[in-house]
Design an enzyme around this catalytic site. Structure first.
Site, short mmCIF file in Angstrom:
data_model
loop_
_atom_site.label_atom_id
_atom_site.label_comp_id
_atom_site.label_asym_id
_atom_site.label_seq_id
_atom_site.Cartn_x
_atom_site.Cartn_y
_atom_site.Cartn_z
N HIS A 210 0.82 -1.21 0.00
CA HIS A 210 0.00 0.00 0.00
C HIS A 210 0.86 1.26 0.00
O HIS A 210 0.34 2.38 0.09
CB HIS A 210 -0.92 -0.03 1.23
N LYS A 212 3.15 4.41 -1.21
CA LYS A 212 3.27 5.33 -2.35
C LYS A 212 4.59 6.05 -2.15
O LYS A 212 4.71 6.93 -1.29
CB LYS A 212 2.12 6.34 -2.39
N ASP A 217 17.11 9.71 -7.95
CA ASP A 217 18.56 9.84 -7.81
C ASP A 217 19.05 9.62 -6.39
O ASP A 217 20.17 10.02 -6.03
CB ASP A 217 19.04 11.21 -8.30
N HIS A 395 -8.89 11.37 1.56
CA HIS A 395 -8.01 10.21 1.41
C HIS A 395 -6.68 10.40 2.14
O HIS A 395 -5.82 9.54 2.10
CB HIS A 395 -7.76 9.94 -0.08
N LYS A 397 -3.80 10.77 5.14
CA LYS A 397 -3.46 10.01 6.34
C LYS A 397 -2.40 10.80 7.09
O LYS A 397 -1.19 10.66 6.85
CB LYS A 397 -2.91 8.62 5.99
N ASP A 402 0.40 17.56 19.79
CA ASP A 402 1.02 18.58 20.63
C ASP A 402 1.78 19.63 19.84
O ASP A 402 2.65 20.33 20.38
CB ASP A 402 1.97 17.93 21.66
#
Length: 477
Positions: A210, A212, A217, A395, A397, A402
């Site tokens: 999952h 991404k 380089d 979508h 996450k 704090d």
């Protein structure tokens, strides 16, 4: 060294919701359940003793001297109005992870597909040695074709392109689209093929990649929640909200661009996945070039895999929430909390912590959506504030705790991410980046509707039934 803070908590988990969504719904999901294995979430000790040793920060080549580490920490603390809170989060972060805290990074916060894609395509175009890309979904739509063209162009210029794509995530991607990449010289690796005859590292259809991740380089890394798909082609904020060409809602997501020493840690994660999946030998390239400081951010790279004893991202997040003193701000696409995460959020409120969640108001996965909503009553009664994002499909996450502990990555707050997926997150420490995260969170709040307990208890019987059904499937979603 990781502290011995973990104890097993048994749980059952099963086939991926994406497989069910893409291959026929409940029958496919039921078939995947037959293949499921027992898994466990670690139990996090909330009042763990913090290490007595001073927090160590690493530079681009080696651990920094004690004096230099103290200098960086002093600078971070001068920039931080929270004082002891920052020290506590540093200590917790040191306690729960083996990966180094690395200084000297530049971190750019990217919101929405158009901005992310522009930055990624620009970096690909500037590549001179190699491009390593890892993605769950790589669609053959307009955005996918744009990326394929850019990768092929660099491969033809002598830049080696290595691509890992998830088998379930690309079930709808035409074989000829991926073959065109291979024919151009791009090295491709299908993660855990659905077809057992194509599996080189053993057949584990329930374990999905999952992540991404794009590394150019060995110097620049991109990570977050954005796949390669035209669903991200529209802006999501009200001031420049733009529906996609097909009229559907835009998707709201968050990514990071990182430059500096921490990029080498993300490179290690990519190469480790390639090796564990038994990909063909990679061409010799400068995968680990010298990485001088590019900025002032202290960052930790965190990868989780079902091959590990436990999800390091889960441990790190739970430990940070358990240590929260003022606020916990979470934005997440698929929210199905396990008992420990649920308890941590409620306990935080009982300590006087402001806990706010921005969750989807609409979704592409109805079972997950309603399973998560089944916890609203309990959370609202405890004092957790819940906001549902409107005008876009949430979508992202992300977390900000704090004002000093931030994370962005691919990890959802559900059983699947914590037990069965390869995931990758970055943790950024300090108030400078925290202020940028807070600004993004407040923009999402402005485009959200707050859910109150009184309002929630007036919801329809139809919604209650859907929540009950979703809750029954929560371990397997």
């Amino acid at each position: 060294m990781k502290r011995n803070l973990l104890h097993p908590r048994p749980a059952m988990a099963g086939g991926p919701r994406a497989l069910a969504r893409r291959t026929g719904g409940l029958p496919a999901m039921s078939a995947a359940l037959v293949l499921a294995a027992c898994s466990s979430l670690p139990v996090i000790v909330p009042d763990m003793a913090l290490p007595a040793a001073p927090v160590q920060i690493d530079g681009p080549h080696r651990p920094l001297s004690a004096a230099r580490s103290r200098e960086i920490l002093a600078r971070l603390q001068r920039d931080n109005t929270a004082g002891d809170i920052f020290e506590r989060h540093l200590a917790v972060e040191q306690a729960v992870s083996d990966s180094p805290l690395l200084a000297g990074n530049r971190v750019r916060l990217l919101e929405d597909g158009p901005d992310v894609y522009r930055a990624m395509i620009s970096a690909i175009g500037a590549a001179r040695d190699h491009i390593n890309m890892e993605t769950y979904i790589f669609e053959a739509d307009e955005v996918g074709q744009r990326f394929a063209d850019a990768l092929i162009a660099k491969q033809q210029q002598g830049v080696q392109v290595n691509l890992i794509y998830d088998s379930v995530g690309t079930l709808d991607t035409p074989a000829e689209f991926l073959q065109r990449l291979r024919d151009s010289g791009v090295h491709t690796l299908e993660f855990n093929p659905v077809n057992p005859l194509a599996a080189k590292a053993g057949w584990a259809v329930n374990q999905r990649d999952h992540r991404k991740l794009l590394i150019v380089d060995g110097r620049t890394a991109f990570l977050g929640g954005i796949n390669i798909s035209s669903v991200y082609s529209g802006g999501s904020f009200s001031r420049h909200s733009k529906r996609r060409p097909d009229g559907a809602l835009p998707w709201r997501d968050t990514d990071l661009q990182l430059d500096g020493p921490v990029v080498a840690e993300f490179q290690k994660l990519f190469l480790d996945t390639w090796q564990r999946q038994k990909g063909e030998p990679l061409a010799q390239r400068k995968y680990f070039p010298p990485l001088p400081p590019q900025g002032k951010e202290v960052v930790r790279a965190i990868g989780s895999s079902p091959d590990d004893a436990f999800s390091l991202i889960y441990v790190t997040l739970l430990s940070a929430i358990n240590s929260a003193e003022t606020e916990v701000l979470l934005t997440n696409a698929y929210f199905v909390p396990d008992p420990q995460l649920l308890g941590a959020l409620k306990d935080a409120v009982s300590r006087g912590v402001d806990v706010r969640l921005v969750l989807p108001g609409t979704t592409d996965s109805a079972l997950v959506f309603h399973a998560g909503r089944s916890y609203y009553d309990e959370l609202l009664r405890s004092g957790v504030k819940i906001f549902e994002r409107r005008k876009a499909l949430m979508h992202a996450k992300t977390a900000l705790i704090d004002g000093v502990w931030s994370t962005v990555g691919s990890t959802n707050l559900d059983w699947r991410s914590f037990l069965h997926n390869e995931e990758v997150n970055a943790v950024v420490l300090g108030t400078a980046f925290g202020e940028r995260m807070r600004a993004a969170f407040e923009r999402d709040i402005a485009d959200s509707e707050q859910i109150t307990l009184e309002q929630w208890r007036r919801r329809s019987l139809d919604l209650r039934v859907k929540e009950l059904f979703g809750r029954l499937w929560q371990y397997w979603l």
